[in-house]
Design an enzyme around this catalytic site. Sequence first.
Site, PDB file in Angstrom:
ATOM      1  N   ARG A  61       0.812  -1.210  -0.022  1.00  0.00           N
ATOM      2  CA  ARG A  61      -0.069   0.048  -0.101  1.00  0.00           C
ATOM      3  C   ARG A  61       0.846   1.043  -0.056  1.00  0.00           C
ATOM      4  NH1 ARG A  61      -3.023  -3.530   1.807  1.00  0.00           N
ATOM      5  NH2 ARG A  61      -0.909  -4.173   2.903  1.00  0.00           N
ATOM      6  N   THR A  62       1.794   1.460   1.050  1.00  0.00           N
ATOM      7  CA  THR A  62       2.515   2.682   0.994  1.00  0.00           C
ATOM      8  C   THR A  62       3.142   3.003  -0.085  1.00  0.00           C
ATOM      9  OG1 THR A  62       2.606   2.270   3.605  1.00  0.00           O
ATOM     10  CG2 THR A  62       3.847   3.985   2.684  1.00  0.00           C
ATOM     11  N   ARG A 111      11.442   3.845   3.678  1.00  0.00           N
ATOM     12  CA  ARG A 111      10.990   2.784   4.936  1.00  0.00           C
ATOM     13  C   ARG A 111      12.250   1.975   5.180  1.00  0.00           C
ATOM     14  NH1 ARG A 111       5.476  -1.185   4.496  1.00  0.00           N
ATOM     15  NH2 ARG A 111       4.692   0.920   5.118  1.00  0.00           N
ATOM     16  N   HIS A 139       4.863   5.967  11.725  1.00  0.00           N
ATOM     17  CA  HIS A 139       4.473   5.884  10.288  1.00  0.00           C
ATOM     18  C   HIS A 139       3.451   6.870  10.151  1.00  0.00           C
ATOM     19  CE1 HIS A 139       3.195   4.260   6.528  1.00  0.00           C
ATOM     20  NE2 HIS A 139       2.956   3.088   7.054  1.00  0.00           N
TER      21      HIS A 139
HETATM   22  C1  NCD Z   1       1.513  -1.162   7.935  1.00  0.00           C
HETATM   23  C2  NCD Z   1       3.188  -0.766   8.439  1.00  0.00           C
HETATM   24  O1  NCD Z   1       3.989  -1.324   7.453  1.00  0.00           O
HETATM   25  O2  NCD Z   1       3.308  -0.699   9.459  1.00  0.00           O
HETATM   26  N1  NCD Z   1       1.010  -1.257   6.667  1.00  0.00           N
HETATM   27  C3  NCD Z   1       0.927  -0.213   5.924  1.00  0.00           C
HETATM   28  O3  NCD Z   1       1.799   0.717   5.715  1.00  0.00           O
HETATM   29  N2  NCD Z   1      -0.396   0.233   5.904  1.00  0.00           N
HETATM   30  C4  NCD Z   1       0.975  -2.078   9.152  1.00  0.00           C
HETATM   31  C5  NCD Z   1       1.797  -3.563   9.072  1.00  0.00           C
HETATM   32  O4  NCD Z   1       2.551  -3.880   8.461  1.00  0.00           O
HETATM   33  O5  NCD Z   1       1.108  -4.196   9.962  1.00  0.00           O
END
Ligand code: NCD
Length: 495
Positions: A61-62, A111, A139
């Site tokens: 997603r991100t 990230r 985040h």
């Molecule tokens: C989250 C993350 O990467 O912290 N995912 C995201 O970016 N939507 C949540 C997760 O991994 O549980």
Amino acid sequence: MPRSLVTIDDFSNAEIEAVFALADRFLTEMAPPGKPWLIRGRKSWATDKILATLFYEPSTRTRLSFESAMLRLGGGVISAPDGNLSSSAKGETLADTVRVVDKYADLIVIRHPWEGAARIAADFADVPVINAGDGAHEHPTQTLCDLYTLRVGQREKNPQNADKSLKDLLHDLTIVLCGDLQHGRTVHSLVFALARFGARIIPLPAADEFDFPEHVRRRLARDYNCFPVGKKDLPEGATLPADVLYFTPEKPHQLSLWQPDRLDISLRLTKKEQRSLKGIKDVDVFYATRLQLERKDADSGTVEYPIVDSQFLKQKPYRHSRVMHPLPRVDELGYDIDRDSRGIYFQQAAYGVPVRMALMMALMELAPALEGAESAKAGKYPVYQNVGGIECRNRNCVSAQPGERRYLQPRMHIMEEFHVTLRCAYCDHEQSPLVMSRASTKKYRTDVESWREIRAEDLLFFADETAARQAGHEPRKTRVRHHEPEAAGTGASPR
Ligand code: NCD
């Protein structure tokens, strides 16, 4: 230095509102009929801009929503396909990587598994940096998507809410945060934002070991005046599905209960505060999270993890709760909620595009949303950054990584004047040193609360006497004098 988004503190409440107003405009212009949460098509608002995505951890997603957002703005995207395929695998430091990538791109999204990695990137890059998750720390862009989803939900709930600000919408909100609150970075950024906007927060950790970490609870209390209230202190009539509720009273409460390395606060409500909590019965939003297996000690055994499904939502406080989840889900969220209008997690994911479009436009200064050149947070606490004394105890902090130590020194904020507390400027973990010394004389003393007597450049803190002795320091011999001969120093310098 350009503005970056490393922690949710980097944006003021007004700036968050302004970014959301921009996201609203994008949705008004670009959403297809009947799907007001979706962005379709492409514009030419950022045609000369390039986004670099540096992902050293898995992401769907991100990363894809950032890339999609930049493409829909008309810009381009470059990315290292996997952190392990970039030069970091050859031993390149983070600081060097970003100082190269900022020559190729106008914006960096990073990230990384180390806590504080995005701070390093922002410190060294000449372009804005966005933290897309740094270990278990924060985040912040997921929080922006979450807040935007909450804002839509509160507005839809009542037509009178249509023009209300985020603060007015959220201070009536009761939200459960469930699951792995210890390691989940999404809930860390989210709980700070919720506290800032005055929401009532009910933590529902999967087990005691998954409750908020100490440094998060301390930051909630110290920075946001947000405290746990025990069931016994709640007014009659208020029912809670958990033992505590975090509450941000309008007036600041005294922090006289701070202890070195231990936080033992439970707020006792005034009559007025009690009245404001009287109506709590139902939970507006249930925010579920997955167990962060990758951040959990391998030997800590199996866990009974709560499962949120249609059956679970039949319980009294949750009958009208909207269900959110940052995704990915594993077993903690039943597929049977997908068909239920209360399950809004796919819309929450869809908002990632307009919100990230707005965020990038703001940071690239293509749309006015940010108030000034400096973030709201800069300069709030004195900084301590001398080599040879105390270091961050968090093994996952970027400042504890041998490779990064080639150029990086510990940096901490001095949070408390009396029970001196140091907060790592990278990962926010806190500790209270019991000893301080002078780098010049190597004579240590235990009256750490007098740290301002020592010149900032000469000041060294140590965890305790053993640590000071191990570093070659000796106890200062105290002589009885009428006057303290040492000139008072200026203390540590502001950032
Ligand atoms: C989250 C993350 O990467 O912290 N995912 C995201 O970016 N939507 C949540 C997760 O991994 O549980």
